[in-house]
Motif scaffolding. Structure first.
Motif, short mmCIF file in Angstrom:
data_model
loop_
_atom_site.label_atom_id
_atom_site.label_comp_id
_atom_site.label_asym_id
_atom_site.label_seq_id
_atom_site.Cartn_x
_atom_site.Cartn_y
_atom_site.Cartn_z
N ASN A 28 -19.88 -16.89 -14.44
CA ASN A 28 -20.67 -18.12 -14.46
C ASN A 28 -21.59 -18.22 -13.25
OD1 ASN A 28 -19.58 -18.95 -16.91
ND2 ASN A 28 -17.91 -20.07 -15.93
N LEU A 29 -21.09 -17.84 -12.09
CA LEU A 29 -21.90 -17.88 -10.88
C LEU A 29 -23.07 -16.89 -10.95
CD1 LEU A 29 -19.00 -18.25 -8.34
CD2 LEU A 29 -20.99 -19.79 -8.46
N LEU A 30 -22.81 -15.70 -11.44
CA LEU A 30 -23.88 -14.70 -11.53
C LEU A 30 -24.94 -15.12 -12.55
CD1 LEU A 30 -21.86 -11.38 -11.19
CD2 LEU A 30 -23.22 -12.55 -9.45
N GLU A 88 -27.15 -20.10 0.91
CA GLU A 88 -26.81 -21.33 0.18
C GLU A 88 -26.07 -21.01 -1.12
OE1 GLU A 88 -30.30 -23.76 -0.45
OE2 GLU A 88 -30.76 -23.78 1.69
N PHE A 89 -26.53 -19.97 -1.81
CA PHE A 89 -25.86 -19.59 -3.05
C PHE A 89 -24.44 -19.08 -2.76
CE2 PHE A 89 -24.68 -16.92 -6.58
CZ PHE A 89 -24.92 -17.78 -7.64
N ILE A 90 -24.27 -18.36 -1.68
CA ILE A 90 -22.94 -17.87 -1.29
C ILE A 90 -22.03 -19.06 -0.97
CG2 ILE A 90 -21.68 -16.53 0.45
CD1 ILE A 90 -24.26 -14.68 0.45
N SER A 95 -17.57 -22.68 -2.84
CA SER A 95 -17.16 -23.95 -3.43
C SER A 95 -16.51 -23.74 -4.81
CB SER A 95 -18.39 -24.86 -3.54
OG SER A 95 -18.06 -26.03 -4.22
N GLU A 96 -17.14 -22.94 -5.64
CA GLU A 96 -16.65 -22.73 -7.00
C GLU A 96 -15.34 -21.94 -7.04
OE1 GLU A 96 -17.95 -23.85 -9.99
OE2 GLU A 96 -19.31 -25.05 -8.75
N THR A 97 -15.20 -20.99 -6.13
CA THR A 97 -13.99 -20.14 -6.15
C THR A 97 -12.90 -20.68 -5.23
OG1 THR A 97 -14.82 -18.71 -4.36
CG2 THR A 97 -15.33 -18.05 -6.64
#
Length: 123
Positions: A28-30, A88-90, A95-97
């Motif tokens: 999902n992140l990718l 920022e994406f990292i 946050s997501e993981t």
């Protein structure tokens, strides 16, 4: 995201190198990365990144240490146009993981993400 990349992640799951729940989050992140940065991830341009990201997250979960990039490489990386956006994406990945990524690993990931964007945009 190309099916071959998803298969690469599934191999890591089957080999007990990646947790299935984490794989779903990574996919999902990718996909979000592709959308946010208008790039298409393929086995030719993103195989290293798609392998590095899950392995890095699993290393962090196991408490393994990661060295930072060479200072000269890091200095050049920080000059990249997309460096701050990649960081920022990292942070979104963190946050997501719910995995805190050490700065050295963030820099390696930023290098992969910046290279992918540059390669796809031919900049």
């Amino acid at each position: 995201m190309e099916q071959k990349l998803n298969e690469r992640l599934e191999i890591l799951v089957q080999g007990k190198q990646l947790e299935p729940e984490l794989k779903v989050k990574i996919v999902n992140l990718l996909k979000k990365f592709e959308s946010d940065f208008a790039v298409e991830m393929t086995s030719e341009n993103a195989a290293m990144l798609v392998t590095h990201l899950p392995m890095a997250l699993m290393r962090i979960k196991r408490g393994e240490e990661v060295e930072d990039l060479d200072e000269a490489i890091l200095a050049e990386l920080k000059k990249e146009v997309y460096y701050s956006k990649c960081i920022e994406f990292i942070q979104k990945i963190e946050s997501e993981t719910e995995i805190e990524i050490p700065s050295g690993e963030k820099n390696y990931l930023a290098l992969h993400f910046c290279n992918l964007i540059k390669q796809e945009r031919r900049e």
